[in-house]
Design an enzyme around this catalytic site. Sequence first.
Site, PDB file in Angstrom:
ATOM      1  N   GLY A 326       0.788  -1.220   0.000  1.00  0.00           N
ATOM      2  CA  GLY A 326       0.000   0.000   0.000  1.00  0.00           C
ATOM      3  C   GLY A 326       0.820   1.270   0.000  1.00  0.00           C
ATOM      4  O   GLY A 326       0.341   2.320  -0.429  1.00  0.00           O
ATOM      5  N   GLU A 349      27.600  -2.608  15.090  1.00  0.00           N
ATOM      6  CA  GLU A 349      27.805  -1.974  16.391  1.00  0.00           C
ATOM      7  C   GLU A 349      26.493  -1.642  17.093  1.00  0.00           C
ATOM      8  O   GLU A 349      26.426  -1.634  18.324  1.00  0.00           O
ATOM      9  CB  GLU A 349      28.636  -0.697  16.228  1.00  0.00           C
ATOM     10  CG  GLU A 349      30.092  -0.956  15.845  1.00  0.00           C
ATOM     11  CD  GLU A 349      30.904   0.325  15.772  1.00  0.00           C
ATOM     12  OE1 GLU A 349      30.304   1.409  16.005  1.00  0.00           O
ATOM     13  OE2 GLU A 349      32.097   0.258  15.498  1.00  0.00           O
TER      14      GLU A 349
END
Length: 391
Positions: A326, A349
């Site tokens: 959509g 990280e």
Amino acid sequence: MYKAVIFDFDGTLCDTGEGIFKSARYALESFGYEVPEDENLSYFIGPPLLVTFQERFNTSVTEAEELVKKYRERYTNEGLYECELYDGIVDMIASLKKDGIKLAIASSKPTIYIEQLLDKFSIAGYFDSVCGVDFAVDCEPKQSIVARCLEELGVEGKEAIVVGDRSYDIEGASACEADSVGVMWGYGSKFEFIESGATYIAEKLGDIESIALGLYERTEEVQGIYSGRILTVHKDEVTLCNGNTATRECVDHPGGVAVIGITDEDEILLVRQFRYPYKETIYEIPAGKVEKGEDPFDTGVREFKEECGAVADEYFSLGEIYPSPGYTSEVIRLWGATGIHFEEQELDEDEFLEVKKFKLDVIVDKIMNGEIKDAKTVAAVFKLKEKLSKK
């Protein structure tokens, strides 16, 4: 919805360029014309050969006729078969037939050549009408060919669309009061289609069915809103199939890959991590986004190793899913993996997660009771379950 789709052949259904170019060069060189090896001969795709030889090489009608004969000397025996259907053509025409739409071909190519190639590719049965030219009258205007198609199909021009890759197709459709589609995978250009008045321009094969069914939305204007490290947001003005306009807000995404791995103990690998948009810790199969220029398969192998420390001996495709059609263009490719052995994780990280292993039936229960809600995981689990049930 249209009742019929009429296709051009060369450059629309079939990439016949190699055989046409080689045969044209053969004819020209036989008559002493110098044709540079790097010259683009794409102007031979579309119009009748007799016209092309006259207009492009300033020949007389008589000499053009001799050039056509020489061209066919090679093309009939060799060049005809130097071609391939464009990828996805068979699926596209099969889908149109299932939709109850009549299919036809209107081409400046001799009918006998078209029929031989339809037989070669085993697609003759899909077409309700095949209109080409004959060797005696091979300079028939495209308008006339399209008109013959419409008559054989028993439909009016306004009930059909003509699909082609050159301006001749667009103009032939217009002359018959039919709508037209210029396709970008052939030998024409967007400018050529705009200049000749194409009703639609198709970027991909799937557009043809959408147009035929009256579902297509044509982009008129794109307004950029945001461009980030991963996502691009834009607001588009579109024209609907009924001619009205609407606004679409869209998020462009580079796409992702997810891997559902099965260990030798028949356990599935899941990762559990905090997902910020939902402010919730969830279960999901390992996945990641495709980096620019990266092959999606390589993305899956990389992410499986980084998140789970897992390396697989074998991968198999489980297809693609559209997670939220959509508003986003994201496509997620799904892969299954077996023959798994483990190495070190290589987390980013800012990435914190734990790897969990569950039997397939346990994961199905977690999906059904709402504990697992991630769409790619749900899709992959049930695709895998279905695949395993057929072994």
